[in-house]
Design an enzyme around this catalytic site. Structure first.
Site, PDB file in Angstrom:
ATOM      1  CG  ASP A   1      31.673  36.484  40.768  1.00 41.04           C
ATOM      2  OD1 ASP A   1      30.888  35.941  39.969  1.00 41.04           O
ATOM      3  OD2 ASP A   1      32.535  37.314  40.421  1.00 41.04           O
TER       4      ASP A   1
ATOM      5  NE  ARG B   1      34.155  37.863  44.311  1.00 40.56           N
ATOM      6  CZ  ARG B   1      35.242  37.306  43.815  1.00 40.56           C
ATOM      7  NH1 ARG B   1      36.185  36.841  44.626  1.00 40.56           N
ATOM      8  NH2 ARG B   1      35.405  37.197  42.505  1.00 40.56           N
TER       9      ARG B   1
ATOM     10  NE  ARG C   1      35.128  29.686  40.383  1.00 43.06           N
ATOM     11  CZ  ARG C   1      35.391  30.575  39.422  1.00 43.06           C
ATOM     12  NH1 ARG C   1      36.623  30.653  38.922  1.00 43.06           N
ATOM     13  NH2 ARG C   1      34.448  31.367  38.964  1.00 43.06           N
TER      14      ARG C   1
ATOM     15  CE  LYS D   1      30.811  31.965  37.749  1.00 41.18           C
ATOM     16  NZ  LYS D   1      31.007  33.190  38.538  1.00 41.18           N
ATOM     17  CG  HIS D   2      33.712  30.739  33.094  1.00 38.73           C
ATOM     18  ND1 HIS D   2      33.945  29.900  34.168  1.00 38.73           N
ATOM     19  CD2 HIS D   2      33.675  32.007  33.605  1.00 38.73           C
ATOM     20  CE1 HIS D   2      34.064  30.614  35.270  1.00 38.73           C
ATOM     21  NE2 HIS D   2      33.901  31.894  34.964  1.00 38.73           N
TER      22      HIS D   2
ATOM     23  CG  HIS E   1      41.207  35.486  37.091  1.00 37.65           C
ATOM     24  ND1 HIS E   1      40.727  34.192  37.080  1.00 37.65           N
ATOM     25  CD2 HIS E   1      40.180  36.265  37.508  1.00 37.65           C
ATOM     26  CE1 HIS E   1      39.466  34.196  37.480  1.00 37.65           C
ATOM     27  NE2 HIS E   1      39.113  35.431  37.748  1.00 37.65           N
TER      28      HIS E   1
ATOM     29  CG  ASP F   1      34.795  36.325  33.369  1.00 35.07           C
ATOM     30  OD1 ASP F   1      34.526  37.084  34.323  1.00 35.07           O
ATOM     31  OD2 ASP F   1      35.262  35.184  33.516  1.00 35.07           O
TER      32      ASP F   1
END
EC number: 3.2.1.52
Length: 341
Positions: free
Chosen positions: A62, A70, A133, A163-164, A176, A248
């Protein structure tokens, strides 16, 4: 190639991970910040991953930009998707979005990474999981920026993952940490959140799609990631999407409603996912591998990167230097804008 994408713990593979990567159900591996120390170490880790598996795996990350990036030290600081909307000149915004897609993809391909799960196509900024995002709260404006970003990725030789699906932007809860519920009428979801997916599919710009761990209560009692209604009836049949469908991460709390790890994995595949992600829980991943019905997912080979970039040559190129300078400046301006409230 198998339908399971896993993760690894650190900067290099241990003996158990080398064995797991040989499992016939494993077809991919996703990297996280904990796997990154510097560019040389990252390139060596990817080499180890390639060497450990019997078949070439799809190596993913990601690397969207902003808070979801990352790898940072030694890589361009990519701006939040929302920052493009703050640029007054539409042509400049479009060019920078395309530059961001190209540069991100080129930097990852120089590490022999196949895909970054991007772009985010959720509409709006109210969701704790999405926020900045998202490109925009207006579907048409988001579509314009997303298309530019995608064309940049494709020009570098990287496949895209929208996504998503069908849209995570309108729920405040973070999938999450819990299973969000979107109680809006289906008509609103179709005319607001799904527009960007419908248009990009029609233009054949999406190579893969990742559904949301969100329950859309007017449609199905299951999260979209485990719903044949969303993945088969809507995505495949109505919208005509013929690319790859990823789940996911099944370790997210949003997926827990589907049962144990093995049950989550099987439910997602049965619903229509081509590849499932099981991350951040080694025991859960092993349970999936031990219990999943044998299945091949050779269609995933279409996700391998087709570009070739030497890292030093890339960073010496005028295109990279210009894009790096402009995108770093945009990131800094956006941070300053936020700090002013």
């Amino acid at each position: 190639m198998g339908p399971v994408m896993l993760d690894v713990a650190s900067y290099e593979l241990d003996a158990e991970e080398r064995e797991i990567l040989k499992h016939p159900l494993v077809g991919g591996l996703i990297l996280f910040s904990r796997n990154f120390h510097d560019a040389a170490q990252l390139r060596e880790l990817v080499r180890q991953i390639r060497a450990a598996s019997h078949e070439r795996l799809v190596v993913a990350v990601d690397q969207e930009g902003g808070r979801v990036q990352r790898f940072r030290d030694g890589f361009t600081r990519l701006p939040e998707a929302q920052s493009f909307a703050a640029i007054n000149d539409a042509a400049t915004a479009a060019q920078l979005a395309q530059d961001a897609g190209w540069l991100m993809a080129a930097e990852m391909i120089s590490m022999d990474i196949d895909i970054s799960f991007a772009p985010v196509l959720d509409i709006g900024h109210v969701s704790a999981a999405i926020g900045e995002r998202s490109f925009h709260s207006d579907p048409q404006q988001a579509l314009k920026m997303a298309e530019c970003f995608i064309r940049g990725m494709h020009s570098a030789g990287m496949k895209t993952t929208g996504k998503h699906f069908p849209g995570h932007g309108a729920v405040t809860a973070d999938s999450h940490k819990e299973t969000p519920r979107d109680n809006r009428p289906l008509a609103e979801i179709r005319t607001h959140d799904m527009v960007i997916f419908r248009e990009l599919i029609a233009r054949r710009l999406l190579d893969a799609i990742m559904p949301a761990h969100v329950i859309y209560t007017e449609a199905d009692a299951r999260p979209a990631s485990g719903s044949s209604y969303w993945l088969q009836t809507i995505l495949r049949q109505e919208l005509g999407f013929d690319g790859i469908i990823f789940s996911d991460d099944l370790s997210m709390e949003g997926a827990a409603i589907m049962g144990s790890y093995a049950e989550r994995g099987q439910a997602s595949l049965d619903a229509g996912c081509d590849m499932i992600l099981v991350c951040n829980n080694r025991q859960g991943a092993v349970s999936v591998l031990d219990n999943l019905s044998p299945v091949k997912a050779d269609q995933l080979a279409c996700l391998y990167h087709s570009g070739q970039f030497d890292r030093q040559a890339l960073m010496a190129s005028p295109r990279w230097q210009q894009a790096n300078k402009a995108l770093t400046a945009l990131s800094e301006r956006w941070d300053a804008h936020k700090s002013r409230g």
